[in-house]
Structures are given as structure tokens and as C-alpha cells.
Design an enzyme around this catalytic site. Structure first.
Site: not given
Ligand code: NI
Length: 173
Positions: A95, A140
Site C-alpha cells: 500500500l 515494515h
Molecule cells: Ni507493505
């Protein structure tokens, strides 16, 4: 609940190593709710807190993407990947990289330990898309991104495309 703004590469905040969660309180519950709503609105199969600018070790995943499939929301707080087995290559998106899809090599299966939003510890063995999502979202939390898994050439191409895209977005605002 609220849909939060998703940060896009090359936003520097995506590179920060996130802090562990220490309080399983109402603030965490709100964060998890907002993350789930933001992920579903996008839509995406996973979202990590740093992607909405919150430097905490939290991510949410729902790999039940079929129209008739019931939702399968999974919450991971302070996750730790204990074991990685095998290797698969799969096309991934993120995203924080709108429009980018790249082949990434990951472990085929993982064993992960984490807490849920209430502080309840659990262990999970995952494979297929769930295993890939866990590895992607866990990256992340360490400020590691999809592009870091690519060849230098692919990485440069994606970097240029994203920088160009960010400039176009800025110009439109
Ligand atoms: Ni990602």
C-alpha cells in the site's frame, strides 16, 4: 474508527525501526481498529503501523480476499519470526507503493510468535499467502521495504517511478 492516511515511498518515516508496544490499552485498541479500517478501505491484505506514521510494532493481515469469504482479520503486536522454511517467489504489492508489483523471494513457511491487541500471546505456523504477508509486514516494523528485496536495477526503476509519482501528487495538491 477512522481511515488513516497511508504514507507512500520514499517517505522517510517508512524507514524508521518501530518501537515495541508496552501498553495494551485503549489507544492500542483504537490504533488496531483504525489500521483494519484503513487496510480494508485501501483495499489491501496487510498494513503495518509505520505505514500510517505510527512507529509501533503492530501489523494487521486479512488474506481472505474472495467476495464470499468471511473476513479473517489477524492482529500481530510485537511479532517475532521464530522460524523460516523453504523459499517461494511471488508477486507482491504494498500500500506504500501504489501501482508497483514486483517478484519477491520469501520463505515458504514461517513460525511466528506475537501478541493480539489484548496482550494475549500466541504462536502461529503459516504458509502460502499468509506466510508471505507476515514476512512483508514484519519487514515494515524494521524499516525494511519491498524494494530492498529487488535487484539493484529493479530497485532503481521502482525508486524513479515512485519519486516521479510523488512529484506529480505534490503538483496536483
Ligand atoms: Ni507493505
Amino acid at each position: 474508527m477512522a481511515v488513516r492516511t497511508i504514507l507512500h515511498y520514499p517517505d522517510e518515516r517508512l524507514r524508521k525501526v518501530a518501537e515495541p508496544v508496552t501498553d495494551f490499552d485503549a489507544e492500542l485498541a483504537r490504533l488496531v481498529d483504525d489500521m483494519a479500517e484503513t487496510m480494508y478501505a485501501a483495499p489491501g491484505v496487510g498494513l503495518a503501523a509505520p505505514q500510517i506514521g505510527v512507529s509501533r510494532r503492530v501489523f494487521v493481515i486479512d488474506v481472505a480476499t474472495g467476495d464470499d469469504e468471511p473476513s479473517d482479520l489477524r492482529v500481530f503486536v510485537n511479532p517475532e519470526i521464530l522460524e523460516r522454511v523453504g523459499e517461494v517467489q511471488n508477486e507482491e504489492g504494498c500500500l506504500s507503493f501504489p501501482g508497483v508489483h514486483e517478484d519477491v523471494k520469501r520463505a515458504e513457511r514461517v513460525r511466528v510468535r506475537a501478541c493480539d491487541q489484548h496482550g494475549q500471546s500466541f504462536e502461529l505456523e503459516a504458509e502460502a499467502l499468509l506466510a508471505i504477508a507476515i514476512q512483508h509486514e514484519n519487514d515494515h516494523l524494521d524499516g525494511k521495504l519491498m524494494v530492498d528485496h529487488l535487484s539493484l536495477l529493479r530497485r532503481r526503476l521502482v525508486h524513479r517511478a515512485m519519486v516521479k509519482r510523488a512529484a506529480a501528487v505534490d503538483a496536483a495538491e
